[in-house]
Design a protein around this motif. Sequence first.
Motif, PDB file in Angstrom:
ATOM      1  N   SER A  71     -12.301   3.387  17.685  1.00 23.13           N
ATOM      2  CA  SER A  71     -11.185   3.325  16.731  1.00 23.13           C
ATOM      3  C   SER A  71     -11.618   3.805  15.342  1.00 23.13           C
ATOM      4  CB  SER A  71     -10.612   1.907  16.653  1.00 23.13           C
ATOM      5  OG  SER A  71     -11.647   0.992  16.373  1.00 23.13           O
ATOM      6  N   ASP A  72     -12.878   3.527  14.962  1.00 23.35           N
ATOM      7  CA  ASP A  72     -13.367   4.010  13.658  1.00 23.35           C
ATOM      8  C   ASP A  72     -13.465   5.530  13.666  1.00 23.35           C
ATOM      9  OD1 ASP A  72     -13.561   1.423  12.913  1.00 23.35           O
ATOM     10  OD2 ASP A  72     -15.748   1.288  13.057  1.00 23.35           O
ATOM     11  N   LEU A  73     -13.900   6.082  14.805  1.00 18.01           N
ATOM     12  CA  LEU A  73     -14.045   7.539  14.891  1.00 18.01           C
ATOM     13  C   LEU A  73     -12.675   8.217  14.825  1.00 18.01           C
ATOM     14  CD1 LEU A  73     -16.863   7.638  17.596  1.00 18.01           C
ATOM     15  CD2 LEU A  73     -17.094   8.208  15.166  1.00 18.01           C
ATOM     16  N   VAL A  74     -11.673   7.609  15.446  1.00 16.82           N
ATOM     17  CA  VAL A  74     -10.304   8.161  15.364  1.00 16.82           C
ATOM     18  C   VAL A  74      -9.871   8.200  13.904  1.00 16.82           C
ATOM     19  CG1 VAL A  74      -7.872   7.733  15.903  1.00 16.82           C
ATOM     20  CG2 VAL A  74      -9.605   7.469  17.692  1.00 16.82           C
ATOM     21  N   GLN A  75     -10.137   7.126  13.184  1.00 16.96           N
ATOM     22  CA  GLN A  75      -9.724   7.090  11.775  1.00 16.96           C
ATOM     23  C   GLN A  75     -10.416   8.162  10.951  1.00 16.96           C
ATOM     24  OE1 GLN A  75     -10.034   2.824  11.479  1.00 16.96           O
ATOM     25  NE2 GLN A  75      -8.112   2.792  10.337  1.00 16.96           N
ATOM     26  N   GLU A  76     -11.596   8.570  11.396  1.00 21.57           N
ATOM     27  CA  GLU A  76     -12.311   9.632  10.664  1.00 21.57           C
ATOM     28  C   GLU A  76     -11.940  11.031  11.144  1.00 21.57           C
ATOM     29  OE1 GLU A  76     -16.466   8.610  10.480  1.00 21.57           O
ATOM     30  OE2 GLU A  76     -15.908   6.612   9.765  1.00 21.57           O
ATOM     31  N   GLY A  77     -11.074  11.101  12.164  1.00 24.13           N
ATOM     32  CA  GLY A  77     -10.569  12.417  12.562  1.00 24.13           C
ATOM     33  C   GLY A  77     -11.120  12.963  13.867  1.00 24.13           C
ATOM     34  N   LEU A  78     -11.750  12.107  14.662  1.00 25.28           N
ATOM     35  CA  LEU A  78     -12.313  12.545  15.951  1.00 25.28           C
ATOM     36  C   LEU A  78     -11.414  11.980  17.053  1.00 25.28           C
ATOM     37  CD1 LEU A  78     -14.805  13.903  17.220  1.00 25.28           C
ATOM     38  CD2 LEU A  78     -15.988  11.737  17.040  1.00 25.28           C
TER      39      LEU A  78
END
Length: 233
Positions: A71-78
């Motif tokens: 979920s953190d990676l999604v928030q960073e655009g991945l």
Amino acid sequence: MLTLEKVTAGYHRLQILHEISIEVNEGEIVSIVGANGAGKTTTLNTIAGLVKPTSGSITFAGKPAGGRRPSDLVQEGLVLVPEGRALFGNLSVEENLQMGGWSRDRADLTGSMDDVFELFPILRERRAQVAETFSGGQQQMLAIGRALMAKPKLLMLDEPSTGLSPKLTWAVLDAIKRIRDTGVAVLLVEQNASQALAMADRAYVLESGSVVLEGPGPQLAQDDRVRAAYLGM
Ligand code: ATP
């Protein structure tokens, strides 16, 4: 933008990926091709944080990404469009798209939804229809649209053409090129090697969890080993 250096990963004690090194730069479509079971899905799942790497490093947008929460990676655009699409079948197009934008302010979502409808006009026409009534091609468009709602810097797609007719495969792959043209980098996993190589700025061939060849996509499509193993020539 994304760098994997000598990444090793697998399931429990079973090592699947053996020191793979892969790079995706801004503005690129990068394809990974390989046979069934070569480790393509495991590669994407490791980048997305769903499988933990056991060694090596993953860097995304200048920051360590290996083993971080998905979920953190999604928030960073991945953002990953998974194999099988994983749509919310009993929710409408609009609701699926809203779910895709969970990490963003609601006020920002209207413009993104308009962009998705521009890319896939059929979704605008059917915005109130539930996803499970859709054909495979429409479901793939919705899965891609949902991922775009998260405003990816890098969009990863796992076998987007699976189960689609040649015409719909062409439509989906063409949309992926248009997404790249808006400035989103793309990492594409495909068994449909000829199209995946033709459209790739660069590509990697994965065999038994190792990168065995890499280079510009159209150049790899001319390689005798690739032609024999993946293009049936
Ligand atoms: P496909 O095109 O069939 O999806 P792939 O190249 O994407 O193939 P992976 O799905 O990454 O390959 O699978 C690589 C290997 O890992 C296979 O041998 C597979 O059986 C194994 N594998 C995949 N998922 C798991 C899991 N959850 N637990 C254990 N082994 C797994």
